[in-house]
Design a protein around this motif. Structure first.
Motif, mmCIF file in Angstrom:
data_model
loop_
_atom_site.group_PDB
_atom_site.id
_atom_site.type_symbol
_atom_site.label_atom_id
_atom_site.label_comp_id
_atom_site.label_asym_id
_atom_site.label_seq_id
_atom_site.Cartn_x
_atom_site.Cartn_y
_atom_site.Cartn_z
ATOM 1 N N GLU A 41 8.887 4.416 15.033
ATOM 2 C CA GLU A 41 7.557 4.587 15.604
ATOM 3 C C GLU A 41 6.470 4.601 14.541
ATOM 4 O O GLU A 41 5.309 4.281 14.819
ATOM 5 N N SER A 42 6.847 4.963 13.316
ATOM 6 C CA SER A 42 5.867 5.035 12.229
ATOM 7 C C SER A 42 5.681 3.706 11.529
ATOM 8 O O SER A 42 4.805 3.573 10.670
ATOM 9 N N GLN A 97 -0.975 5.198 6.664
ATOM 10 C CA GLN A 97 -0.908 4.971 8.110
ATOM 11 C C GLN A 97 0.468 5.336 8.660
ATOM 12 O O GLN A 97 0.578 5.992 9.705
ATOM 13 N N GLU A 98 1.517 4.924 7.969
ATOM 14 C CA GLU A 98 2.879 5.263 8.385
ATOM 15 C C GLU A 98 3.107 6.772 8.326
ATOM 16 O O GLU A 98 3.740 7.356 9.213
ATOM 17 N N PRO A 118 6.559 16.091 1.618
ATOM 18 C CA PRO A 118 5.833 17.036 0.755
ATOM 19 C C PRO A 118 4.725 17.740 1.536
ATOM 20 O O PRO A 118 4.102 17.155 2.433
ATOM 21 N N LYS A 119 4.485 18.968 1.200
ATOM 22 C CA LYS A 119 3.472 19.769 1.899
ATOM 23 C C LYS A 119 2.117 19.077 1.909
ATOM 24 O O LYS A 119 1.397 19.084 2.907
ATOM 25 N N GLU A 120 1.763 18.470 0.784
ATOM 26 C CA GLU A 120 0.466 17.808 0.664
ATOM 27 C C GLU A 120 0.331 16.607 1.596
ATOM 28 O O GLU A 120 -0.785 16.155 1.861
ATOM 29 N N SER A 121 1.463 16.111 2.103
ATOM 30 C CA SER A 121 1.441 14.948 2.995
ATOM 31 C C SER A 121 1.556 15.324 4.460
ATOM 32 O O SER A 121 1.593 14.442 5.331
ATOM 33 N N LEU A 136 0.822 -1.219 0.000
ATOM 34 C CA LEU A 136 0.000 0.000 0.000
ATOM 35 C C LEU A 136 0.852 1.264 0.000
ATOM 36 O O LEU A 136 0.348 2.359 0.253
ATOM 37 N N ASP A 137 2.138 1.115 -0.302
ATOM 38 C CA ASP A 137 3.059 2.255 -0.262
ATOM 39 C C ASP A 137 2.848 3.153 -1.485
ATOM 40 O O ASP A 137 3.484 2.979 -2.532
ATOM 41 N N GLU A 138 1.950 4.109 -1.329
ATOM 42 C CA GLU A 138 1.624 5.018 -2.432
ATOM 43 C C GLU A 138 2.127 6.435 -2.192
ATOM 44 O O GLU A 138 2.000 7.298 -3.053
#
Length: 215
Positions: free
Chosen positions: A195-196, A137-138, A60-63, A41-43
């Motif tokens: 932790e992530s 989630q990460e 990235p800012k969007e993230s 699911l690593d998108e």
């Protein structure tokens, strides 16, 4: 003569402790955690960067969540946010290694002194950055980790450190935590990955400990 021998022994023991510390630091950096995480699911993509000594994580800012972006000072067109953590005085007084003074290093390692988050923003990504794939989630957990590192004032706002800039695209903020031989700028980034749920070193003093997981 006895005093000289005692001093010589003391110096020898100190050097042996330093040597053992460095050796253990290298060895445990090769122990990988979260290596079995599901990457189907690593998108999303974040990045790692190093100046040869100091690791930073770029998102990235969007993230970034609104909670992380709130109170930060940055140019509205900048799309990439680089976060680093370290001893406040070392950060502010040592922009380059030419500015290094022994007292800053000693204070950072052995005294309970304030820490800071160094934020640098960019309009576009750099070729030298190392891409790290992750899932939502990460990414959410990493946002929480970064947010919790910021020290807040009584109103719950991030505390900027005024008039201390390396360049026009960076700022410093008060941070939680104390720098020490076991909690450094590189272990901060590595701990955020651990932790992530992202692949990370068990513990790493050096930047290559985490970078080697993504080469």
């Amino acid at each position: 003569m006895k005093i000289i021998k005692k001093v010589a022994k003391g110096i020898l023991y100190f050097l042996l402790v330093i040597l053992a510390y460095l050796l253990i630091s290298v060895l445990v950096s090769y122990i990988t955690v979260n290596s079995n995480s599901d990457d189907s699911l690593d998108e999303k993509t974040i990045f790692l960067s190093t100046n040869g000594v100091h690791l930073s994580v770029i998102i990235p800012k969007e993230s970034l969540t609104q909670n992380v972006l709130e109170d930060l000072q940055f140019h509205k067109n900048h799309q990439y946010f680089m976060f680093g953590w370290g001893n406040e005085n070392f950060y502010l007084n040592t922009p380059t290694w030419n500015d290094f003074k022994l007292k800053y290093g000693f204070e950072a390692l052995f005294l309970n002194s304030p820490t800071a988050i160094h934020l640098t923003t960019f309009y576009q990504k750099r070729k030298s950055w190392i891409a790290v794939k992750c899932n939502q989630q990460e990414l959410n957990k990493l946002n929480v980790y970064i947010l919790n590192t910021f020290k807040k004032d009584r109103q719950g706002k991030k505390i900027i450190i005024p008039q201390k800039l390396y360049a026009i695209n960076d700022t410093f903020y008060k941070a939680n935590g104390s720098y020490s031989p076991v909690k450094t700028c590189n272990t901060w980034v590595n701990s955020g990955f651990k932790e992530s749920g992202l692949k990370a070193s068990y513990w790493t003093l050096f930047d290559f400990g985490l970078l080697n997981k993504y080469d």
